[in-house]
Structure formats: C-alpha cells, structure tokens
Write an enzyme that holds these catalytic residues in place. Structure first.
Site, PDB file in Angstrom:
ATOM      1  N   ARG A 130      11.793  -3.702  -5.399  1.00 16.37           N
ATOM      2  CA  ARG A 130      11.627  -3.121  -6.730  1.00 16.37           C
ATOM      3  C   ARG A 130      12.831  -2.261  -7.100  1.00 16.37           C
ATOM      4  NH1 ARG A 130       6.490  -3.918  -8.646  1.00 16.37           N
ATOM      5  NH2 ARG A 130       4.898  -4.467  -7.098  1.00 16.37           N
ATOM      6  N   LEU A 150       2.966  -2.832   2.115  1.00 15.88           N
ATOM      7  CA  LEU A 150       3.182  -3.314   0.757  1.00 15.88           C
ATOM      8  C   LEU A 150       2.684  -2.210  -0.165  1.00 15.88           C
ATOM      9  CD1 LEU A 150       1.899  -6.999   1.031  1.00 15.88           C
ATOM     10  CD2 LEU A 150       4.263  -6.281   0.655  1.00 15.88           C
ATOM     11  N   ASP A 151       3.446  -1.915  -1.223  1.00 18.99           N
ATOM     12  CA  ASP A 151       3.004  -0.835  -2.108  1.00 18.99           C
ATOM     13  C   ASP A 151       1.749  -1.249  -2.862  1.00 18.99           C
ATOM     14  OD1 ASP A 151       3.711  -2.015  -4.751  1.00 18.99           O
ATOM     15  OD2 ASP A 151       5.762  -1.855  -4.009  1.00 18.99           O
ATOM     16  N   GLU A 152       1.135  -0.282  -3.531  1.00 18.52           N
ATOM     17  CA  GLU A 152      -0.160  -0.502  -4.170  1.00 18.52           C
ATOM     18  C   GLU A 152      -0.123  -1.627  -5.195  1.00 18.52           C
ATOM     19  OE1 GLU A 152      -3.569   2.214  -6.485  1.00 18.52           O
ATOM     20  OE2 GLU A 152      -1.615   3.058  -5.956  1.00 18.52           O
ATOM     21  N   SER A 199       1.762  -4.286  -5.122  1.00 18.32           N
ATOM     22  CA  SER A 199       2.167  -5.567  -4.537  1.00 18.32           C
ATOM     23  C   SER A 199       1.006  -6.223  -3.813  1.00 18.32           C
ATOM     24  CB  SER A 199       3.339  -5.360  -3.569  1.00 18.32           C
ATOM     25  OG  SER A 199       4.457  -4.815  -4.241  1.00 18.32           O
TER      26      SER A 199
END
Length: 268
Positions: A199, A111-113, A115
């Site tokens: 996104r 998961l990106d930062e 999220s």
C-alpha cells in the site's frame, strides 16, 4: 540379569516449552530467565537446563504443561479481521475463525485489516518464526487492484525500490494483469512483509491500492478456499515449505541460480 533401565530422553527446556505451544524457542527463553518455569516444582532459570518429558512435570506460572501435536493450517482471511491475537478495540480477529478450545495458535506474518487472503496459522512457534523472518526468503504473492494504470516505468521503479523511514522497500516482481475502467489489476511478489508495504509503495508512485489479496505463501496456494474458512496443510505442502526453510538457512542461492516464488530453483 535384569534388563537395563531405559535411558531418559532429555531435551532443552526452551525446546520443550515451544513444543507446548508457548511460542518460538527464543521467546520461551525469556520465560526461563524470568524464573517463571519449574521442573517438578523447582524453579529453573538457566538456559542450559534439560527436561525428560516422559518422567518430569514442567509448569509455567504454576500451570502444568504438556507437549502438543503440531498443527498447520491455512486460512482465507476476510477483510475487517485483524492479524493479532490481542486487540484492545475488540475487532474480529483471524484467530476467532478457529475453535476456541484448540491449541494456542500463531499467525505467520500479517495482513492489515483492509486486506484479505492467505495466512498460515500454526502452534509450531519455531517454524512460524522462521517463515516470517526475512533471512529465509519465503516469497509472498499478492493480487491487487490499484487506482489508475501504472506505466511500465512505474513498475520498474517499484522493483528498484523506494526509500522509507524503515529502509528501502521494493517488490521482487510485479506484472500487469488487466485494466478495469480507471483502475488496474496487478500481481506482485514480496520477499518480506513490512507494515503495509505494498500500500505504501503504490501510494508513493501515485496509485492507491483499492483491493489487496494474498494468494500464495511460498509453495502454498490459496486456491478456492472460501473466505473465513481454514484447512490443514497437506503433508506434501508442509514438507515443501520446510524444505525451503532448510535450503535457505544454508545461505543464498549459488551464482547463476535463484529461488522461484514456489520455492524451486530455476536458471536466470
């Protein structure tokens, strides 16, 4: 007559390395071919080698190894944490939420930062690799808030797919939950996790993602697990997850049936 001596229990060396928490069997093969592994002090660089864990000592770069008890967790990743074990920028890592003296752990997917939500974390490198691989078709369920109010046609476009440099991105399913002022809440399901896929998809159709939270990974639900906390998977959860991997390894579902997001088959 004296009793027969017990027969050695031999397993492939890369399997043993994976059982020691060093990664998937494929990644452990590189340690072997690079000449970094020894058995009883002798370098072994052939992939066909086998070892008896009960009577032989295996070492990597001179450090003795031992098999670890497999551990399986889910964690509720907060925003601001990165899903990598190494970060030159020294940002908070998901792995920092776990005790430092525990086994070496691997995150399943990322998961990106910005999220938050569910990540599976384990020292079982083989299973981690399978769960993350697209061919095993493990559904990921997300709840997201986006700017504006996507139209039904926009949601259909996201399901048809949009071309990016890496290929065609699409959601398996997406449904409208509610409006809140000039934004909307939706639930989306992916069958694989490309880099910042949701996104980028919603940005392409003109609806910036404001918040993104993963709430399920296959049959595993985030539930009410607090942010920044983790728990071990229950036996039934782990068994169901492994059953999905085994079923999907055999190939696509039979005509007329498909796997649902919780891993169970249902009629179309």
């Amino acid at each position: 007559m004296s009793p027969a001596a017990p027969q050695p229990h031999l397993i492939r060396l890369q399997r043993y390395l994976a059982s020691c928490g060093l990664g998937s069997r494929r990644s452990c093969e590189k340690f072997i071919t690079q000449g970094r592994v020894t058995i009883d002090g002798t370098v072994v660089d052939q992939l066909g080698a086998k070892v008896d864990p009960q009577s032989q000592q295996v070492a990597l770069d001179g450090e003795n190894l031992r098999m670890e008890r497999k551990k399986y967790y889910i964690v509720n990743k907060p925003t601001g944490y990165v899903s990598t074990n190494r970060d030159p920028q020294r940002r908070p890592r998901v792995i920092d939420l776990f005790p430092p003296d525990g086994p070496r752990l691997f995150l399943v997917g990322r998961l990106d930062e910005a999220s938050e939500g569910l990540l599976i974390v384990t020292n079982d490198g083989d299973l981690a690799q399978k769960l993350a691989h697209p061919k095993f078709r493990i559904y990921r369920t997300y709840q997201l808030q986006v700017a504006g109010h996507p139209s039904p046609e926009t949601l259909k476009e996201l399901k048809r797919g949009i071309h990016f440099a890496e290929g065609r991105f699409r959601v398996h399913d997406v449904r409208f939950l509610k409006k809140q002022g000039r934004s909307a809440f939706l639930e989306a399901i992916l069958t694989e996790g490309q880099n910042r896929e949701l996104r980028r998809l919603f940005a392409r159709v003109g609806h910036k993602v404001l918040q993104l939270k993963r709430v399920a990974f296959g049959p595993i639900k985030l539930g009410r697990l607090p942010k920044g906390q983790f728990r071990e998977l229950r036996r039934d959860e782990l068994a169901e997850l492994i059953a999905i991997v085994d079923r999907n390894r055999a190939g696509p579902a039979k005509p007329g049936r498909q796997n649902s997001p919780d891993g169970k088959k249902k009629p179309r």
